[in-house]
Design a protein around this motif. Structure first.
Motif, PDB file in Angstrom:
ATOM      1  N   ALA A 189     -18.510   5.260  28.191  1.00 40.07           N
ATOM      2  CA  ALA A 189     -17.560   4.167  28.424  1.00 40.07           C
ATOM      3  C   ALA A 189     -16.180   4.654  28.003  1.00 40.07           C
ATOM      4  CB  ALA A 189     -17.953   2.922  27.636  1.00 40.07           C
ATOM      5  N   VAL A 190     -15.243   4.613  28.919  1.00 41.45           N
ATOM      6  CA  VAL A 190     -13.879   5.051  28.649  1.00 41.45           C
ATOM      7  C   VAL A 190     -13.065   3.833  28.232  1.00 41.45           C
ATOM      8  CG1 VAL A 190     -11.809   6.110  29.629  1.00 41.45           C
ATOM      9  CG2 VAL A 190     -14.080   6.917  30.320  1.00 41.45           C
ATOM     10  N   VAL A 191     -12.506   3.889  27.021  1.00 41.52           N
ATOM     11  CA  VAL A 191     -11.708   2.787  26.484  1.00 41.52           C
ATOM     12  C   VAL A 191     -10.308   3.283  26.144  1.00 41.52           C
ATOM     13  CG1 VAL A 191     -13.698   1.493  25.603  1.00 41.52           C
ATOM     14  CG2 VAL A 191     -12.572   3.164  24.135  1.00 41.52           C
ATOM     15  N   GLU A 192      -9.385   2.338  26.076  1.00 43.22           N
ATOM     16  CA  GLU A 192      -7.996   2.694  25.788  1.00 43.22           C
ATOM     17  C   GLU A 192      -7.790   3.023  24.326  1.00 43.22           C
ATOM     18  OE1 GLU A 192      -3.591   0.548  25.955  1.00 43.22           O
ATOM     19  OE2 GLU A 192      -5.217  -0.264  27.149  1.00 43.22           O
ATOM     20  N   ASP A 193      -8.445   2.282  23.450  1.00 47.56           N
ATOM     21  CA  ASP A 193      -8.121   2.312  22.038  1.00 47.56           C
ATOM     22  C   ASP A 193      -9.399   2.152  21.215  1.00 47.56           C
ATOM     23  OD1 ASP A 193      -7.309   0.789  19.501  1.00 47.56           O
ATOM     24  OD2 ASP A 193      -5.356   1.313  20.314  1.00 47.56           O
ATOM     25  N   VAL A 194      -9.361   2.555  19.963  1.00 47.40           N
ATOM     26  CA  VAL A 194     -10.522   2.412  19.074  1.00 47.40           C
ATOM     27  C   VAL A 194     -10.893   0.938  18.908  1.00 47.40           C
ATOM     28  CG1 VAL A 194     -11.381   2.786  16.721  1.00 47.40           C
ATOM     29  CG2 VAL A 194     -10.092   4.587  17.871  1.00 47.40           C
ATOM     30  N   ALA A 195      -9.904   0.048  18.917  1.00 47.44           N
ATOM     31  CA  ALA A 195     -10.198  -1.390  18.802  1.00 47.44           C
ATOM     32  C   ALA A 195     -11.087  -1.852  19.952  1.00 47.44           C
ATOM     33  CB  ALA A 195      -8.903  -2.207  18.774  1.00 47.44           C
ATOM     34  N   ASP A 196     -10.912  -1.265  21.135  1.00 43.18           N
ATOM     35  CA  ASP A 196     -11.751  -1.617  22.283  1.00 43.18           C
ATOM     36  C   ASP A 196     -13.172  -1.102  22.082  1.00 43.18           C
ATOM     37  OD1 ASP A 196      -9.499  -2.755  23.489  1.00 43.18           O
ATOM     38  OD2 ASP A 196      -8.962  -0.865  24.459  1.00 43.18           O
ATOM     39  N   LEU A 197     -13.298   0.090  21.531  1.00 45.75           N
ATOM     40  CA  LEU A 197     -14.622   0.646  21.215  1.00 45.75           C
ATOM     41  C   LEU A 197     -15.334  -0.281  20.229  1.00 45.75           C
ATOM     42  CD1 LEU A 197     -15.416   4.346  20.329  1.00 45.75           C
ATOM     43  CD2 LEU A 197     -16.368   2.479  19.011  1.00 45.75           C
ATOM     44  N   TRP A 198     -14.615  -0.690  19.187  1.00 43.87           N
ATOM     45  CA  TRP A 198     -15.203  -1.585  18.190  1.00 43.87           C
ATOM     46  C   TRP A 198     -15.605  -2.912  18.827  1.00 43.87           C
ATOM     47  CZ3 TRP A 198     -11.384  -0.874  13.488  1.00 43.87           C
ATOM     48  CH2 TRP A 198     -11.565   0.406  12.951  1.00 43.87           C
ATOM     49  N   ALA A 199     -14.812  -3.428  19.756  1.00 43.84           N
ATOM     50  CA  ALA A 199     -15.142  -4.690  20.425  1.00 43.84           C
ATOM     51  C   ALA A 199     -16.445  -4.547  21.212  1.00 43.84           C
ATOM     52  CB  ALA A 199     -14.006  -5.122  21.354  1.00 43.84           C
ATOM     53  N   MET A 200     -16.609  -3.427  21.909  1.00 47.48           N
ATOM     54  CA  MET A 200     -17.841  -3.215  22.678  1.00 47.48           C
ATOM     55  C   MET A 200     -19.037  -3.021  21.748  1.00 47.48           C
ATOM     56  SD  MET A 200     -16.703  -1.120  26.065  1.00 47.48           S
ATOM     57  CE  MET A 200     -18.363  -1.172  26.716  1.00 47.48           C
ATOM     58  N   GLU A 201     -18.836  -2.342  20.634  1.00 50.95           N
ATOM     59  CA  GLU A 201     -19.925  -2.172  19.664  1.00 50.95           C
ATOM     60  C   GLU A 201     -20.317  -3.511  19.053  1.00 50.95           C
ATOM     61  OE1 GLU A 201     -21.842   0.869  18.344  1.00 50.95           O
ATOM     62  OE2 GLU A 201     -21.370   0.785  20.479  1.00 50.95           O
ATOM     63  N   ARG A 202     -19.332  -4.354  18.805  1.00 52.61           N
ATOM     64  CA  ARG A 202     -19.595  -5.682  18.238  1.00 52.61           C
ATOM     65  C   ARG A 202     -20.474  -6.496  19.179  1.00 52.61           C
ATOM     66  NH1 ARG A 202     -14.350  -7.522  17.965  1.00 52.61           N
ATOM     67  NH2 ARG A 202     -14.670  -8.711  19.873  1.00 52.61           N
ATOM     68  N   ALA A 203     -20.292  -6.323  20.495  1.00 51.59           N
ATOM     69  CA  ALA A 203     -21.089  -7.064  21.477  1.00 51.59           C
ATOM     70  C   ALA A 203     -22.533  -6.563  21.540  1.00 51.59           C
ATOM     71  CB  ALA A 203     -20.440  -6.961  22.863  1.00 51.59           C
ATOM     72  N   LYS A 204     -22.797  -5.350  21.054  1.00 49.66           N
ATOM     73  CA  LYS A 204     -24.150  -4.774  20.961  1.00 49.66           C
ATOM     74  C   LYS A 204     -24.878  -4.712  22.310  1.00 49.66           C
ATOM     75  CE  LYS A 204     -25.164  -5.852  16.189  1.00 49.66           C
ATOM     76  NZ  LYS A 204     -24.353  -6.726  15.449  1.00 49.66           N
ATOM     77  N   VAL A 205     -24.164  -4.443  23.400  1.00 49.40           N
ATOM     78  CA  VAL A 205     -24.819  -4.353  24.697  1.00 49.40           C
ATOM     79  C   VAL A 205     -24.766  -2.951  25.292  1.00 49.40           C
ATOM     80  CG1 VAL A 205     -24.583  -6.758  25.347  1.00 49.40           C
ATOM     81  CG2 VAL A 205     -22.746  -5.167  25.867  1.00 49.40           C
ATOM     82  N   PHE A 206     -23.833  -2.142  24.850  1.00 52.19           N
ATOM     83  CA  PHE A 206     -23.683  -0.797  25.402  1.00 52.19           C
ATOM     84  C   PHE A 206     -24.367   0.197  24.481  1.00 52.19           C
ATOM     85  CE2 PHE A 206     -21.163   3.163  25.941  1.00 52.19           C
ATOM     86  CZ  PHE A 206     -21.594   3.452  27.220  1.00 52.19           C
ATOM     87  N   GLN A 207     -25.255   1.020  25.044  1.00 48.39           N
ATOM     88  CA  GLN A 207     -26.014   1.965  24.221  1.00 48.39           C
ATOM     89  C   GLN A 207     -25.687   3.428  24.528  1.00 48.39           C
ATOM     90  OE1 GLN A 207     -27.807   0.960  21.581  1.00 48.39           O
ATOM     91  NE2 GLN A 207     -26.959  -1.013  22.177  1.00 48.39           N
ATOM     92  N   GLY A 208     -24.610   3.660  25.266  1.00 56.92           N
ATOM     93  CA  GLY A 208     -24.203   5.032  25.558  1.00 56.92           C
ATOM     94  C   GLY A 208     -23.167   5.512  24.565  1.00 56.92           C
TER      95      GLY A 208
END
Length: 197
Positions: free
Chosen positions: A84-103
């Motif tokens: 998953a390509v994200v703009e910023d670390v905050a976006d990575l943290w947001a996706m991790e918080r959602a716990k749906v992406f496992q890549g």
């Protein structure tokens, strides 16, 4: 403030530089920290010192961690062929918080912007291309904000990866929206309904 408060003035000025804090909010925060010196101020200062001394960018993806390679990049369970390509670390943290992406992730550090003279070399796009070549990547998910610069960046990346499936987040991400401000359910729906670019 009066004479003899140079350190306090300096602390307030530094706090005022934080997102969401202006000079008045910074003064209130500093007063609160001083009133709770042993419970908040001293542990906070210690934690900030440790973080300042140990935190760095992951050499692989650009996440923030305390070692050269972050836990996500080291995890064999996350090596499922998706990045998953994200703009910023905050976006990575947001996706991790959602716990749906496992890549795994790739933090660009911004988006392309002709106006600001930000090209691919100013971002971590060359490193992404290297990762796609060296890791067994089957899908690159573009998880950028639905802004003009985000969409320009998404299309540029898709054009550079003709042999890999490139998808983007779908429903739920409003035009002009940023991942860090979205709730977990919206991120989940957008990831599950991603579409080819």
């Amino acid at each position: 403030m009066t004479n003899g408060t140079e350190d306090l003035d300096h602390l307030i000025a530094l706090m005022a530089k934080l997102p969401g804090l202006g000079p008045r909010s910074a003064r209130r925060a500093v007063l609160h920290l001083i009133k709770k010196r042993s419970l908040v101020l001293l542990p906070l200062a210690d934690a900030m010192h440790r973080v300042g001394a140990t935190v760095r960018e992951c050499l692989n993806c650009g996440n923030i961690c305390t070692s050269d390679i972050c836990d996500i990049c080291q995890s064999e369970k996350r090596a499922n062929g998706q990045i998953a390509v994200v703009e910023d670390v905050a976006d990575l943290w947001a996706m991790e918080r959602a716990k749906v992406f496992q890549g795994r992730y790739h933090v660009l550090g911004g988006t392309l912007s002709a106006l600001d003279a930000i090209g691919p070399e100013e971002l971590r796009i060359p490193q992404l291309m290297d990762r796609v070549k060296t890791e067994e990547v089957t899908e690159v998910i573009i998880a950028l904000g639905a802004t003009i610069d985000g969409q320009t960046t998404a299309h540029y990346i898709a054009d550079q990866l003709p042999t890999v499936q490139v998808t983007s987040l779908a429903q739920g991400v409003p035009v002009g929206g940023e991942l860090d401000y979205l709730d977990d359910g919206t991120i989940t729906a957008a990831l599950n309904a991603r579409k080819a670019l």
